[in-house]
Design an enzyme around this catalytic site. Structure first.
Site, PDB file in Angstrom:
ATOM      1  N   GLY A  46       0.798  -1.210   0.000  1.00 50.95           N
ATOM      2  CA  GLY A  46       0.000   0.000   0.000  1.00 50.95           C
ATOM      3  C   GLY A  46       0.831   1.260   0.000  1.00 50.95           C
ATOM      4  O   GLY A  46       2.056   1.225  -0.114  1.00 50.95           O
TER       5      GLY A  46
ATOM      6  N   ASP B  30       9.798  -9.832   7.695  1.00 52.23           N
ATOM      7  CA  ASP B  30      10.445  -8.909   6.752  1.00 52.23           C
ATOM      8  C   ASP B  30      11.311  -7.915   7.522  1.00 52.23           C
ATOM      9  O   ASP B  30      11.231  -6.707   7.324  1.00 52.23           O
ATOM     10  CB  ASP B  30       9.402  -8.170   5.908  1.00 52.23           C
ATOM     11  CG  ASP B  30      10.015  -7.538   4.649  1.00 52.23           C
ATOM     12  OD1 ASP B  30      11.127  -7.956   4.255  1.00 52.23           O
ATOM     13  OD2 ASP B  30       9.390  -6.636   4.066  1.00 52.23           O
TER      14      ASP B  30
END
Length: 858
Positions: A91, A231
């Site tokens: 996003g 991540d």
């Protein structure tokens, strides 16, 4: 499709998947891509893995996020959009204002109408995971919702900078504002620690440990809440205005108990920071530990642990290679930090820290000056890694491990028996002698084995396994042999000598000092083992640019066992070779010639030229003769040594190739470049073939060739080769290593010859600063570097700067008690020449007359 799950991911298979994925991506771009299922079916040998990859790629290649940037002033939820802050895989992040609360926030949003169900579910899971986490080291989430087709969640806006931006600034040129600001920021983080902190390391190293400790604490909290980040990387760590790190972006997180939103073979996370097991979609909390370890590595090394120009190469390195050694990149990094990084980034998950909390605990122990919990990896684990990386060499690796194990065990048993035998000597003197002899034989075997495994002898073989086994042995030897000081002394001496050959100077100093202390307390001063340890300490001191200490060790050996020309001993010849090494360090070539004049014929008559010690003494004399302009005599001696080495060991043996290089150097010094070039080119080819491109010996060979090409006027080609040399030396040895500093000097000279004066000046300035930082302002090596810089400044027309550097170097040298006369003489000669070149002859009289009392500098 059958697949052996017990095996590691096959590299060829991974590369094939990468190539096919690239073809599919191109088809998507053209608009004529078949369905993932159809494309995968056309490649049945990798169908299962390829289908998972293509499904993920098809998903990620679709347009997602807002139709366009949300407009300034647009209302979303309870906030008004101000501007875009950044974009990511999940996003777009905007700055927004919540007027009702009077606060500025960060808002992450996507357009749900332009994504599929799985992507929307991932976004919602990210919002839900972040919202359930309440920890000072995690960016807090205020709320989430949906406004029309827009999915969003609001979080605290961090007034600070992402850690990847700080890392980028740390690679800026010396003296730049970006570098200064980044280092200042790290120093301020370190200075915020409790005043009671007694840990080691520089401010930047302590800041790195502190940042990653806080990240690990945040991860430990998230894991306890059932959330994996998956991540962890510098771009997902924010530093606020106070330097406090906050973990952000849980876009690829996994929540315990949730159904999986990835296919069996989906690879989630940024490739550079992925743990190897993530390539099999099997990462757990220890995968986050791995990511945190790579962040720490990058902060300490100021470069990523893995770098590659394409994904296939990156995959190969992640799966099969260790990051470049921190010890070589920055030798000053504390050993505890090196060990912490190694454990956190271990290839096998079971060998990492079991939890992120354990990683945080060890980092806090380091910061507090307490002993860390990490231990050297076991030999069994290292053998498993060696097999994974070198399947074709597994038999050799196993043989090495077994031989080392038998050597250590045999030595220990031998000494135990020897001690027992001594106690029973009155009853059985013959048995005592036999057992002592056995222990001596086993110890000699171990020493020869370790010497044969050093980088110098083990041409091109992987010595990382040996290094780690030695680290493990060094950590155990004190406890294992506490009641056997003679055994401990001998083993530590062997370990120290091998550490020295491997280039680990800190470990070598520790083991050799302890060995000598034990030997002094338990053995006679003239015991052969004590001679060997003092000799190793002599070479270590010279490697550390301390010629006075080095000479003292060699001369002590020669005092206890004088060099008898009528009955020469190999050990005495080796000590003489050490003394000559100190003379070379001080440019005292005439002393070398004088010392070897009678020795060389005696050595040849008693040992012959096939003896290694004889070859070294002959080579020493040859090098000194060449430096004094006696080229023909020096060349004849070197040629005799080369012929003997070629016959005994072959043309590609490291000692033979070193002599080959020296012969090429003689031809170059004579000006016979046509004779020198083919020798240098063969030398480079052999080093590439035997040691590989990633070897400091190959860098040395290329350095010689680069200098020769410069002599021939091929300046562009010379610069290109020497740039490769310096880059390799910085990577393999670290910027403060003596060979690296020589390489930098040679590259700066090549820049100057090519008319690239600004680059030459910048590089010489950098080299001088490295010397000052590493050796100190008044060390002879620093002042020599300053004089070399002065010479360069004179060459490029910066006269005043040159003379100021000369004058400062001479003035500083005169303030150092016992400063080497050879160095001072060289300073005075070049300073006087600089003054004469500017027609300032009267000023040159003083340094020129003073030079008459010095020698060795011409």
């Amino acid at each position: 499709m059958a697949h052996d799950d017990s095996d590691d991911l096959d590299l060829d298979r991974a590369i094939q998947l990468d190539v096919l994925a690239g073809e599919y991506r191109e088809a998507l771009a053209r608009g004529d891509a078949p369905s993932p299922e159809e494309f995968a079916e056309s490649h049945p040998d990798v169908e299962t893995e390829l289908l998972a990859v293509l499904r993920g790629m098809a998903l990620l290649e679709r347009p997602k996020g807002p139709i366009g940037p949300l407009r300034r002033g647009q209302r979303v939820g309870s906030a008004t959009i101000q501007r875009e802050l950044g974009r990511g895989g999940m996003g777009v992040v905007y700055e927004a204002v919540e007027e009702s609360l009077g606060r500025v926030i960060a808002m992450k949003a996507i357009d749900a109408s332009r994504t599929d169900e799985r992507f929307r579910a991932r976004f919602q899971r990210e919002a839900r995971a972040a919202a359930r986490l309440d920890h000072p080291g995690i960016v807090p989430v205020y709320g989430s919702g949906q406004d029309g087709s827009i999915l969003w969640y609001a979080m605290r806006k961090i007034d600070g900078v992402a850690l990847d931006a700080v890392l980028h600034a740390l690679t800026a040129p010396e003296g730049s504002d970006d570098l200064r600001k980044a280092e200042s920021a790290l120093s301020s983080i370190a200075s915020d620690e409790s005043s009671g902190s007694v840990g080691g390391g520089t401010p930047a190293q302590r800041a790195a440990a502190r940042i990653v400790a806080r990240i690990a604490e945040a991860l430990a909290y998230a894991h306890a809440e059932g959330v994996l980040h998956r991540d962890v990387k510098p771009g997902n760590v924010m530093l606020d205005r106070d330097g406090a790190p906050l973990l952000a972006d849980f876009g690829l997180c996994k929540i315990e108990g949730d159904a999986s939103l990835t296919g069996e073979a989906d690879i989630v996370g940024t490739l550079r920071y992925l743990p190897p097991e993530a390539l099999d979609a099997s990462a757990d909390a220890r995968g986050d530990v791995y990511g945190a370890g790579l962040v720490l590595y990058e902060l300490l090394a100021r470069r990523p642990a893995f770098a590659a120009s394409d994904r296939a190469s990156m995959l190969k390195r992640i799966l099969h290679e260790d990051p470049p050694s921190l010890r070589k990149i920055a030798p000053g990094i504390p050993g505890d930090l090196v060990r912490i990084v190694a454990k956190a980034t271990a290839k096998l998950p079971e060998q990492r820290y079991a939890t992120a909390g354990d990683l945080a605990d060890d980092l806090n122990r380091f910061l507090d000056g307490r002993p860390v919990q990490v231990r050297a990896p076991s030999a069994f684990y290292l053998a498993r890694l060696f097999v994974r990386r070198n399947r074709a060499l597994v038999a050799a690796a196993v043989a090495l491990v077994v031989a080392l194990g038998l050597g250590v065990i045999g030595t220990t048993i031998g000494f135990v028996r020897a001690v027992e035998a001594r106690e029973a000597a009155e009853k059985n003197e013959a048995l005592a002698s036999a057992e002592l002899a056995k222990s001596s034989v086993v110890t000699s075997f171990l020493q020869d084995l370790l010497k044969g495994s050093s980088p110098w002898v083990a041409a091109g073989r992987d010595t990382s396994l040996l290094q780690s086994i030695l680290d493990d042995a060094a950590s155990r030897v004190g406890a294992s042999l506490a009641e056997q000081p003679e055994a401990e002394a001998t083993i530590r001496g062997t370990l120290g000598g091998t550490f020295l050959q491997l280039g680990d100077l800190e470990a070598a100093q520790r083991e050799l000092d302890r060995s000598l202390d034990l030997m002094t307390a338990t053995l006679d001063a003239d015991d052969p083992a004590t001679f060997r340890v003092r000799r190793s300490l002599g070479w270590l001191a010279l490697e550390c640019a301390d010629p006075a200490t080095s000479l003292a060790y060699f001369e002590e050996n020669l005092r206890l066992r004088p060099l008898d020309l009528e009955a020469l001993e190999v050990g005495a010849i080796e000590d003489l070779h050490g003394v000559l090494g100190v003379h070379f360090y001080r440019f005292e070539y005439s002393e070398v010639i004088e010392a070897t004049e009678e020795v060389v014929p005696k050595v040849l008559s008693q040992f012959g030229i096939d003896e290694w010690a004889a070859q070294k003494i002959i080579s020493d004399r040859a090098e000194a003769l060449v430096n004094m302009g006696e080229f023909d005599e020096g060349l004849e001696l070197l040629t005799n040594v080369f012929d003997a080495q070629s016959a005994t060991w072959g043309r590609e043996h490291p000692w033979t190739t070193t002599t080959m290089r020296d012969i090429g150097a003689v031809h170059r010094r004579k000006g016979d470049l046509d004779a020198a070039e083919p020798i240098y080119r063969e030398y480079v080819a052999i080093c590439r073939r035997v040691f590989g491109e990633e070897s400091s010996r190959t860098a040395v060979a290329k350095n010689s060739l680069g200098l020769l090409l410069g002599d021939r006027g091929h300046h562009d080609e010379a610069v290109e080769i020497l740039e490769e040399v310096v880059e390799a030396q910085r990577r393999l040895l670290g910027e403060e290593h003596r060979d690296t500093l020589v390489g930098i000097y040679n590259l700066a000279s090549a820049y100057e010859s090519a008319g690239r004066y600004d680059e030459s000046t910048d590089l010489m300035t950098e080299r001088l600063e490295i010397h000052r930082r590493h050796y100190g302002e008044r060390h002879e090596q620093t002042l020599l570097a300053q004089v070399n810089t002065a010479i360069q400044r004179m060459h490029v027309g910066r006269v005043k700067e040159s003379l100021d550097l000369y004058a400062d170097a001479v003035a500083k040298a005169r303030t150092v008690d016992g400063f080497d006369k050879g160095f001072l003489g060289y300073f005075l000669v070049t300073y006087g020449q600089g003054l004469m070149g500017q027609s300032r002859g009267r000023e040159a009289d003083t340094p020129r007359k003073e030079t008459e009392g010095h020698k060795g500098g011409e």
